[in-house]
Design an enzyme around this catalytic site. Structure first.
Site, PDB file in Angstrom:
ATOM      1  N   ASP A   1       0.864  -1.189   0.000  1.00 24.28           N
ATOM      2  CA  ASP A   1       0.000   0.000   0.000  1.00 24.28           C
ATOM      3  C   ASP A   1       0.894   1.231   0.000  1.00 24.28           C
ATOM      4  OD1 ASP A   1      -3.226   0.453   0.894  1.00 24.28           O
ATOM      5  OD2 ASP A   1      -1.882   2.165   1.162  1.00 24.28           O
TER       6      ASP A   1
ATOM      7  N   LYS B   1     -19.229  -4.314 -14.369  1.00 25.31           N
ATOM      8  CA  LYS B   1     -19.192  -3.485 -13.150  1.00 25.31           C
ATOM      9  C   LYS B   1     -19.643  -2.059 -13.450  1.00 25.31           C
ATOM     10  CE  LYS B   1     -18.478  -2.109  -9.021  1.00 25.31           C
ATOM     11  NZ  LYS B   1     -17.197  -2.048  -8.329  1.00 25.31           N
TER      12      LYS B   1
ATOM     13  N   ASN C   1     -22.982  -0.076 -11.730  1.00 29.04           N
ATOM     14  CA  ASN C   1     -22.947   1.174 -10.960  1.00 29.04           C
ATOM     15  C   ASN C   1     -23.580   2.347 -11.686  1.00 29.04           C
ATOM     16  OD1 ASN C   1     -21.949  -0.290  -8.912  1.00 29.04           O
ATOM     17  ND2 ASN C   1     -19.966   0.725  -8.780  1.00 29.04           N
TER      18      ASN C   1
ATOM     19  N   CYS D   1     -17.704   4.799  -5.504  1.00 31.09           N
ATOM     20  CA  CYS D   1     -18.147   4.021  -6.672  1.00 31.09           C
ATOM     21  C   CYS D   1     -19.139   4.786  -7.547  1.00 31.09           C
ATOM     22  CB  CYS D   1     -18.838   2.736  -6.222  1.00 31.09           C
ATOM     23  SG  CYS D   1     -17.889   1.690  -5.182  1.00 31.09           S
TER      24      CYS D   1
ATOM     25  N   LYS E   1     -22.797   7.644   3.577  1.00 29.27           N
ATOM     26  CA  LYS E   1     -24.004   6.865   3.857  1.00 29.27           C
ATOM     27  C   LYS E   1     -23.948   6.405   5.298  1.00 29.27           C
ATOM     28  CE  LYS E   1     -22.753   2.245   2.095  1.00 29.27           C
ATOM     29  NZ  LYS E   1     -23.119   1.180   1.142  1.00 29.27           N
TER      30      LYS E   1
ATOM     31  N   ARG F   1     -32.104  12.657   3.918  1.00 25.95           N
ATOM     32  CA  ARG F   1     -32.177  11.224   3.622  1.00 25.95           C
ATOM     33  C   ARG F   1     -33.577  10.674   3.887  1.00 25.95           C
ATOM     34  NH1 ARG F   1     -28.486  10.496   0.071  1.00 25.95           N
ATOM     35  NH2 ARG F   1     -26.451  11.285   0.707  1.00 25.95           N
TER      36      ARG F   1
HETATM   37  N1  SAJ Z   1     -28.064   6.679  -2.503  1.00 32.97           N
HETATM   38  C1  SAJ Z   1     -29.215   7.415  -2.788  1.00 32.97           C
HETATM   39  N2  SAJ Z   1     -30.352   6.747  -3.111  1.00 32.97           N
HETATM   40  C2  SAJ Z   1     -30.388   5.371  -3.187  1.00 32.97           C
HETATM   41  C3  SAJ Z   1     -29.198   4.656  -2.912  1.00 32.97           C
HETATM   42  C4  SAJ Z   1     -28.048   5.324  -2.570  1.00 32.97           C
HETATM   43  O1  SAJ Z   1     -29.216   8.647  -2.735  1.00 32.97           O
HETATM   44  O2  SAJ Z   1     -31.448   4.812  -3.468  1.00 32.97           O
HETATM   45  C5  SAJ Z   1     -26.840   7.408  -2.179  1.00 32.97           C
HETATM   46  C6  SAJ Z   1     -26.247   7.014  -0.849  1.00 32.97           C
HETATM   47  O3  SAJ Z   1     -26.730   7.834   0.186  1.00 32.97           O
HETATM   48  C7  SAJ Z   1     -24.750   7.250  -1.076  1.00 32.97           C
HETATM   49  C8  SAJ Z   1     -24.567   6.945  -2.546  1.00 32.97           C
HETATM   50  O4  SAJ Z   1     -25.865   7.048  -3.156  1.00 32.97           O
HETATM   51  O5  SAJ Z   1     -24.411   8.598  -0.838  1.00 32.97           O
HETATM   52  C9  SAJ Z   1     -23.992   5.570  -2.816  1.00 32.97           C
HETATM   53  O6  SAJ Z   1     -24.769   4.693  -2.060  1.00 32.97           O
HETATM   54  P1  SAJ Z   1     -24.651   3.075  -2.290  1.00 32.97           P
HETATM   55  O7  SAJ Z   1     -25.695   2.445  -1.443  1.00 32.97           O
HETATM   56  O8  SAJ Z   1     -24.646   2.782  -3.721  1.00 32.97           O
HETATM   57  O9  SAJ Z   1     -23.289   2.751  -1.582  1.00 32.97           O
HETATM   58  P2  SAJ Z   1     -21.861   2.418  -2.160  1.00 32.97           P
HETATM   59  O10 SAJ Z   1     -21.228   3.590  -2.813  1.00 32.97           O
HETATM   60  O11 SAJ Z   1     -21.141   1.789  -1.026  1.00 32.97           O
HETATM   61  O12 SAJ Z   1     -22.164   1.375  -3.298  1.00 32.97           O
HETATM   62  C10 SAJ Z   1     -21.848   0.037  -3.135  1.00 32.97           C
HETATM   63  C11 SAJ Z   1     -21.535  -0.369  -4.524  1.00 32.97           C
HETATM   64  N3  SAJ Z   1     -20.863  -1.625  -4.522  1.00 32.97           N
HETATM   65  C12 SAJ Z   1     -19.867  -1.791  -5.402  1.00 32.97           C
HETATM   66  O13 SAJ Z   1     -19.484  -0.929  -6.178  1.00 32.97           O
HETATM   67  C13 SAJ Z   1     -19.242  -3.112  -5.381  1.00 32.97           C
HETATM   68  C14 SAJ Z   1     -22.788  -0.473  -5.357  1.00 32.97           C
HETATM   69  O14 SAJ Z   1     -22.514  -1.157  -6.575  1.00 32.97           O
HETATM   70  C15 SAJ Z   1     -23.875  -1.222  -4.639  1.00 32.97           C
HETATM   71  O15 SAJ Z   1     -25.052  -1.205  -5.438  1.00 32.97           O
HETATM   72  C16 SAJ Z   1     -24.161  -0.524  -3.333  1.00 32.97           C
HETATM   73  O16 SAJ Z   1     -22.959  -0.629  -2.547  1.00 32.97           O
HETATM   74  C17 SAJ Z   1     -25.333  -1.144  -2.615  1.00 32.97           C
HETATM   75  O17 SAJ Z   1     -26.168  -1.769  -3.289  1.00 32.97           O
HETATM   76  O18 SAJ Z   1     -25.434  -0.889  -1.429  1.00 32.97           O
END
Ligand code: SAJ
Length: 417
Positions: A33, A200, A204, A255, A319, A397
């Site tokens: 790292d 991927k 996303n 992501c 989040k 939220r």
């Molecule tokens: N968010 C919204 N509305 C939603 C879902 C999320 O505003 O309906 C916001 C969250 O508050 C956050 C951002 O989007 O600020 C991202 O949220 P996220 O739940 O997608 O969280 P991440 O960034 O940790 O996304 C991960 C990702 N995993 C990978 O890239 C391997 C994503 O692909 C997954 O879909 C996500 O987790 C998941 O499903 O929780």
């Protein structure tokens, strides 16, 4: 059977859980790292993120040695964007250059970092072939996109299904064999690295455009006086072909807000303009300002200007239940409030080092209004305590019970409700 020797490049949210999993499965694991402090902690058996003891042994040694002693090298470095939303490949190219200097025949190189279609072929392969060795003859390059979901209790690095695609079928097979030995979930072989890279990016961008869809609906429903959460609940009664997403004060994380730009830029270089993906990014990037506009509207109703108003921002992380602040909308909200000369207090129980208030109660005592920017469970307390000074709550939220807040005589605005 010979012990597999694995080198994980990048020991963050993706690489460290993978390193621990490989060690648990009997691999001899080396870690690399760029963060010396992180390496020191791991060498002492401490998880740098949680500060908890590591159960598994991750060997920390000089990085050239770590690569040359391993058979499989797995790259889990960040693939961020810069301030102009342009892909920043430096962590990836730096990792590839380190590997290239120590590449030897038989090496399997796996890229887990999220990249656009074509990166393995057009960026990683040329760097590795600087070694003089030939890809898919002397060594193999495969893409196996990470699917970590920080804070998720159910899905983890061991049970999340994966896709795998190499620059050759031989490489795909080698990687399939390795991942099958440590992952307890379905592993799908793709026809190429490019197809795996596209999987991927599709996952996303799918999420980003769906969030943008409900964010735009929320703005429209705010004008129409419709509660979007009620409507999403109603639409979710449809047992097929509907997947709920939720509006909010913005889209953060390493992501969702960054991956789409990798595809947008790659497609542009091949002559295609992703108008829809760009519009989705524009809508999601507008949500922090939209959230502040809601506060300004509520302040106007009580004949106040936002200047010098004591605003409490609840949450900095992108989040709930985690401490990660990358691309967090809360940071944008705090900066914009300061630009508007509001008197800003910030509290996040997971990010105390960036909080200027020590507790939720301190915020409630000293602020006139709140913006909830992160759905940390602790903030639910607000519903059940006696709040004297707070006149307005903007729920970024849609996390709080609107009726309970309104019953306290507090003006409540959610995003789309
Ligand atoms: N968010 C919204 N509305 C939603 C879902 C999320 O505003 O309906 C916001 C969250 O508050 C956050 C951002 O989007 O600020 C991202 O949220 P996220 O739940 O997608 O969280 P991440 O960034 O940790 O996304 C991960 C990702 N995993 C990978 O890239 C391997 C994503 O692909 C997954 O879909 C996500 O987790 C998941 O499903 O929780």
């Amino acid at each position: 059977m010979a012990i597999k020797k694995i080198c994980i490049v990048g020991l963050g949210y993706v690489g460290l859980p993978l390193a621990c999993l490989a060690a648990r499965k009997g691999c001899e694991v080396y870690g690399i790292d760029s963060d010396k402090d992180k390496l020191e902690k791991i060498a002492k058996g401490i998880n740098p993120m949680t500060k908890e003891p590591l159960k598994e042994k991750i060997n920390i040694t000089e990085q050239n040695k770590a690569v040359s002693m391993s058979n499989i090298i797995i790259v889990c470095v960040p693939t961020p964007v810069d301030k102009d939303h342009m892909p920043d490949f430096r962590p990836l190219t730096s990792a590839a250059e380190t590997i290239s200097k120590n590449l030897r025949k038989g090496h399997l190189i796996v890229i887990e970092s999220t990249v656009n279609p074509g990166v393995c072929e057009e960026i990683v392969k040329p760097l590795l072939e600087k070694s003089g060795l030939k890809a898919e003859k002397d060594f193999y390059i495969v893409h196996c996109p990470e699917r970590i979901n920080p804070g998720d209790e159910k899905w983890n690095v061991e049970n999340i299904p994966r896709v795998i695609g190499g620059l050759s079928n031989e490489g795909t097979e080698k990687a399939f064999k390795f991942y099958s030995s440590i992952i307890n979930a379905k592993i799908t072989k793709m026809s190429s690295a490019k197809a795996a890279e596209a999987v991927k990016i599709m996952e996303n961008t799918f999420r980003d455009v769906n969030i943008a869809f409900v964010n735009e609906l929320a703005k429209s429903f705010d004008n129409l006086g419709i509660d979007i959460i009620e409507v999403i609940k109603g639409a979710s009664t449809k047992p097929f072909a509907f997947l709920p997403h939720y509006p909010g004060c913005g889209v953060g994380g390493h992501c969702i807000p960054t991956d789409p730009y990798y595809l947008i830029e790659k497609a542009k270089s091949s002559g295609f303009d992703h108008k829809f993906l760009k519009l989705a990014r524009e809508i999601n990037n507008s949500m922090p300002d939209y959230t502040i506009e809601l506060l300004k509207k509520e302040l106007e109703k009580i004949h106040k200007n936002i200047k010098n108003v004591r605003v409490g921002v609840l949450g900095i992380a992108y989040k709930g239940n985690i401490a990660d602040i990358r691309e967090s909308p809360a940071l944008k909200i705090v900066n914009q409030l300061k630009n508007l000369k509001a008197d800003v207090s910030v509290y996040d129980p997971y990010v105390l080092e960036k909080s200027n208030a020590k507790s939720l109660h301190e915020i409630l005592e000293k602020c006139d209004c709140l913006i909830l920017a992160t759905n940390h469970p602790e903030f639910k307390e607000i519903e059940d305590i006696n709040i004297k000074n707070i006149k307005i709550i903007i729920d970024g939220r849609n996390f709080l019970n609107k009726e309970k807040i309104v019953s306290k005589g507090i003006a409540y605005r959610g995003i789309g409700r």
